[in-house]
Design a protein around this motif. Sequence first.
Motif, PDB file in Angstrom:
ATOM      1  N   THR A 261       7.081  12.131  11.178  1.00  0.00           N
ATOM      2  CA  THR A 261       8.141  12.731  10.369  1.00  0.00           C
ATOM      3  C   THR A 261       8.384  11.912   9.104  1.00  0.00           C
ATOM      4  OG1 THR A 261       9.173  13.594  12.382  1.00  0.00           O
ATOM      5  CG2 THR A 261      10.529  13.529  10.391  1.00  0.00           C
ATOM      6  N   GLY A 262       8.394  10.596   9.248  1.00  0.00           N
ATOM      7  CA  GLY A 262       8.634   9.735   8.102  1.00  0.00           C
ATOM      8  C   GLY A 262       7.537   9.820   7.057  1.00  0.00           C
ATOM      9  N   ILE A 263       6.287   9.852   7.489  1.00  0.00           N
ATOM     10  CA  ILE A 263       5.189   9.898   6.512  1.00  0.00           C
ATOM     11  C   ILE A 263       5.140  11.260   5.824  1.00  0.00           C
ATOM     12  CG2 ILE A 263       3.338  10.719   8.016  1.00  0.00           C
ATOM     13  CD1 ILE A 263       3.130   7.898   5.398  1.00  0.00           C
ATOM     14  N   LEU A 264       5.549  12.322   6.511  1.00  0.00           N
ATOM     15  CA  LEU A 264       5.608  13.631   5.851  1.00  0.00           C
ATOM     16  C   LEU A 264       6.662  13.612   4.749  1.00  0.00           C
ATOM     17  CD1 LEU A 264       4.889  16.605   5.542  1.00  0.00           C
ATOM     18  CD2 LEU A 264       6.559  17.119   7.348  1.00  0.00           C
ATOM     19  N   ALA A 265       7.832  13.025   5.026  1.00  0.00           N
ATOM     20  CA  ALA A 265       8.882  12.949   4.015  1.00  0.00           C
ATOM     21  C   ALA A 265       8.399  12.199   2.778  1.00  0.00           C
ATOM     22  CB  ALA A 265      10.124  12.266   4.599  1.00  0.00           C
ATOM     23  N   LEU A 266       7.718  11.080   2.999  1.00  0.00           N
ATOM     24  CA  LEU A 266       7.215  10.284   1.877  1.00  0.00           C
ATOM     25  C   LEU A 266       6.116  11.018   1.121  1.00  0.00           C
ATOM     26  CD1 LEU A 266       7.126   6.842   3.716  1.00  0.00           C
ATOM     27  CD2 LEU A 266       8.758   7.547   1.961  1.00  0.00           C
TER      28      LEU A 266
ATOM     29  N   LEU B 178      -4.236   1.607   1.236  1.00  0.00           N
ATOM     30  CA  LEU B 178      -2.933   1.684   0.580  1.00  0.00           C
ATOM     31  C   LEU B 178      -2.345   0.292   0.380  1.00  0.00           C
ATOM     32  CD1 LEU B 178      -0.736   3.563  -0.513  1.00  0.00           C
ATOM     33  CD2 LEU B 178       0.242   3.635   1.796  1.00  0.00           C
ATOM     34  N   GLY B 179      -2.509  -0.578   1.378  1.00  0.00           N
ATOM     35  CA  GLY B 179      -1.989  -1.934   1.261  1.00  0.00           C
ATOM     36  C   GLY B 179      -2.595  -2.687   0.095  1.00  0.00           C
ATOM     37  N   MET B 180      -3.911  -2.597  -0.064  1.00  0.00           N
ATOM     38  CA  MET B 180      -4.568  -3.272  -1.173  1.00  0.00           C
ATOM     39  C   MET B 180      -4.130  -2.708  -2.521  1.00  0.00           C
ATOM     40  SD  MET B 180      -6.627  -5.843  -0.431  1.00  0.00           S
ATOM     41  CE  MET B 180      -5.112  -6.387   0.367  1.00  0.00           C
ATOM     42  N   LEU B 181      -3.973  -1.399  -2.591  1.00  0.00           N
ATOM     43  CA  LEU B 181      -3.561  -0.776  -3.850  1.00  0.00           C
ATOM     44  C   LEU B 181      -2.129  -1.152  -4.218  1.00  0.00           C
ATOM     45  CD1 LEU B 181      -5.071   2.805  -3.352  1.00  0.00           C
ATOM     46  CD2 LEU B 181      -5.933   1.016  -4.875  1.00  0.00           C
ATOM     47  N   VAL B 182      -1.233  -1.112  -3.235  1.00  0.00           N
ATOM     48  CA  VAL B 182       0.179  -1.383  -3.503  1.00  0.00           C
ATOM     49  C   VAL B 182       0.413  -2.865  -3.776  1.00  0.00           C
ATOM     50  CG1 VAL B 182       2.488  -1.364  -2.502  1.00  0.00           C
ATOM     51  CG2 VAL B 182       1.005   0.615  -2.231  1.00  0.00           C
ATOM     52  N   ILE B 183      -0.087  -3.721  -2.885  1.00  0.00           N
ATOM     53  CA  ILE B 183       0.131  -5.162  -3.060  1.00  0.00           C
ATOM     54  C   ILE B 183      -0.581  -5.655  -4.316  1.00  0.00           C
ATOM     55  CG2 ILE B 183      -0.166  -7.430  -2.009  1.00  0.00           C
ATOM     56  CD1 ILE B 183      -0.169  -6.039   0.726  1.00  0.00           C
TER      57      ILE B 183
ATOM     58  N   PRO C 253      -1.799   9.296  10.782  1.00  0.00           N
ATOM     59  CA  PRO C 253      -3.037   8.885  10.101  1.00  0.00           C
ATOM     60  C   PRO C 253      -3.374   9.776   8.910  1.00  0.00           C
ATOM     61  CG  PRO C 253      -3.336   8.864  12.474  1.00  0.00           C
ATOM     62  CD  PRO C 253      -2.028   9.540  12.214  1.00  0.00           C
ATOM     63  N   LEU C 254      -3.233  11.092   9.090  1.00  0.00           N
ATOM     64  CA  LEU C 254      -3.474  12.001   7.975  1.00  0.00           C
ATOM     65  C   LEU C 254      -2.469  11.748   6.860  1.00  0.00           C
ATOM     66  CD1 LEU C 254      -4.908  14.435   6.716  1.00  0.00           C
ATOM     67  CD2 LEU C 254      -3.352  15.921   8.019  1.00  0.00           C
ATOM     68  N   GLY C 255      -1.223  11.452   7.226  1.00  0.00           N
ATOM     69  CA  GLY C 255      -0.195  11.197   6.226  1.00  0.00           C
ATOM     70  C   GLY C 255      -0.474   9.946   5.411  1.00  0.00           C
ATOM     71  N   VAL C 256      -0.913   8.879   6.074  1.00  0.00           N
ATOM     72  CA  VAL C 256      -1.228   7.645   5.360  1.00  0.00           C
ATOM     73  C   VAL C 256      -2.392   7.874   4.390  1.00  0.00           C
ATOM     74  CG1 VAL C 256      -2.162   5.325   5.622  1.00  0.00           C
ATOM     75  CG2 VAL C 256      -0.336   6.102   7.121  1.00  0.00           C
ATOM     76  N   PHE C 257      -3.407   8.596   4.849  1.00  0.00           N
ATOM     77  CA  PHE C 257      -4.537   8.892   3.960  1.00  0.00           C
ATOM     78  C   PHE C 257      -4.091   9.769   2.796  1.00  0.00           C
ATOM     79  CE2 PHE C 257      -8.585  10.979   2.805  1.00  0.00           C
ATOM     80  CZ  PHE C 257      -9.360   9.844   2.603  1.00  0.00           C
ATOM     81  N   THR C 258      -3.149  10.656   3.056  1.00  0.00           N
ATOM     82  CA  THR C 258      -2.607  11.509   1.994  1.00  0.00           C
ATOM     83  C   THR C 258      -1.883  10.679   0.942  1.00  0.00           C
ATOM     84  OG1 THR C 258      -2.341  13.371   3.519  1.00  0.00           O
ATOM     85  CG2 THR C 258      -1.023  13.415   1.513  1.00  0.00           C
ATOM     86  N   VAL C 259      -1.010   9.775   1.381  1.00  0.00           N
ATOM     87  CA  VAL C 259      -0.277   8.932   0.440  1.00  0.00           C
ATOM     88  C   VAL C 259      -1.233   8.044  -0.351  1.00  0.00           C
ATOM     89  CG1 VAL C 259       1.423   7.065   0.270  1.00  0.00           C
ATOM     90  CG2 VAL C 259       1.831   8.982   1.817  1.00  0.00           C
ATOM     91  N   THR C 260      -2.278   7.562   0.318  1.00  0.00           N
ATOM     92  CA  THR C 260      -3.273   6.743  -0.382  1.00  0.00           C
ATOM     93  C   THR C 260      -3.983   7.550  -1.461  1.00  0.00           C
ATOM     94  OG1 THR C 260      -3.623   5.480   1.656  1.00  0.00           O
ATOM     95  CG2 THR C 260      -5.268   5.244  -0.061  1.00  0.00           C
ATOM     96  N   THR C 261      -4.328   8.782  -1.144  1.00  0.00           N
ATOM     97  CA  THR C 261      -4.976   9.648  -2.125  1.00  0.00           C
ATOM     98  C   THR C 261      -4.057   9.913  -3.307  1.00  0.00           C
ATOM     99  OG1 THR C 261      -6.209  10.724  -0.328  1.00  0.00           O
ATOM    100  CG2 THR C 261      -6.130  11.870  -2.440  1.00  0.00           C
TER     101      THR C 261
END
Length: 381
Positions: A39-44, A251-256, A322-330
Motif C-alpha cells: 500500500t505504501g509503495i503504491l501511494a509513493l 534506487l538506493g544508489m541513485l538516491v544516495i 517489488p513491482l512498486g520499487v522497480f516502478t519508483v526506480t524507473t
Amino acid sequence: MNDKIISLYSGARPLSALSSPKEAIRQFTPNWFAATMGTGILALSLAQFPWPIPGLRLAAEGLWMLNIVLFLAFTVMYLARWMLYFDEAKRVFGHSTVSMFFGTIPMGMATIINGLLAFGLPRWGAEVIPLAHALWWLDVVMSMLCGICIPYMMFTRQQHSIDQMTAVWLLPVVAAEVAAVSGGLLVPHIGEAQSQLLIMITSYVLWAFSVPLALSILVILLLRMALHKLPHESMAASSWLALGPIGTASLGMLVIGGEAPAVFTANTMADIGHIAAGVGFVAGVLFWGCGLWWMLLALLITVRYCRDGIPFNLGWWGFTFPLGVFTVTTLKLSTLLAIPFFKGFGAVLVVTLLLVWLLVAAKKVQGAWRGTLFVSPCLKS
C-alpha cells in the motif's frame, strides 16, 4: 517443511470461521505487514506519476494515510498477541517461513517515513522532519536486527533445505537497503552538515549490509529453481520477491548518489561527492537492467502458474512491493535521463501496480472479513 510453507500461504483455516474475535489476535503473524509495504509503495508511485492528473496526488496521500492506519492496527494486534499468547508467539523464531516476515515490519515503516517527506512535508511543514528523523533511526535498528537475528535463527534453530527454499529468504536481509533509500531521501531535509554526513554514511553501510547478501541468496535461488523447478503454486507470488532487492539496490544508489555531492562538499570532501554521484548513477542503471531481466522472468513464471490457477493468500502482496520499487526506480531514472522510454514505461508500471493492488486488496478484505486469512502455522509446528 513443504507442508509448513503451503500452510502459511494457503489462506485456509481448519475451521470455517474464527471462533471468537480474540482468535484473530492469537493467529496474527508478521506477514500481514506485507500489506503496508504494498500500500505504501503504491501511494509513493502514484505521487510520482510522470504526467499531472487531477486528484491523483490527493488520492495518493489518502492511500498513505490509510497505510498508517493499517500499520498501527497491525502493530497493536501483533503486540497483543505477544502479551496474551507469549508462549505461542515465541514459536515464530523456530519457524522456517513465518520468521522471514519480520522484515516486512521495518519495510512497511519505511514507506510511512518516505510518505512523511512526500506528503507530510507539503501539508504540515518542516515540523514533520524531526519525526521522520527519529522514525528512520528506529527503522535502521529494526532492519539491522532482522538482517542479523533471522539468519542466525536459520543457522541455529530452523530446518531448511535447498529444494524447499523460496525467495522469502530475502525478506529479513532486504529491510536494510530499504532503510538506506529512506536515508537518502531524508538527508537533504536535515540542516546540520555533520548530521547529514552521518545519515549518508549510515545509508551506505545499510546498502552494503544488505545488497551483497541478497545477491548471494539470489544465486542460490537460481540454482534451486534450475534443479528443483518452480515452488508450489501457493508460492507463486514469491517469484516477484527477487525483484525487490534488485530494484531497491538501484534506487538506493541513485538516491544516495544524487545527494552525495552536496553532503560531502558541506563536509569538505567535494571530490568524494562527485565520485559517489558517478558511481551511484552507473550502479543504479546496471541494477535496473538486472531488475528488468528478473521482472520479465517473473512475468513468464506467473503466466505459467496462472494456467493451473493461483490460490489467494497473503503471499499475493509479494506481487506489489517489488513491482512498486522497480516502478519508483524507473520513474527516478526518467527524471535523470532525457530518454522518453523511462517516463512512458514508468507510467505503464504505475497503472499495472494500481491494478494489481486493487485485486489483492479486494481479496484480502474479503478473506479478512470471513476470517480465513488468520492462520499461524507456528501453532501447528
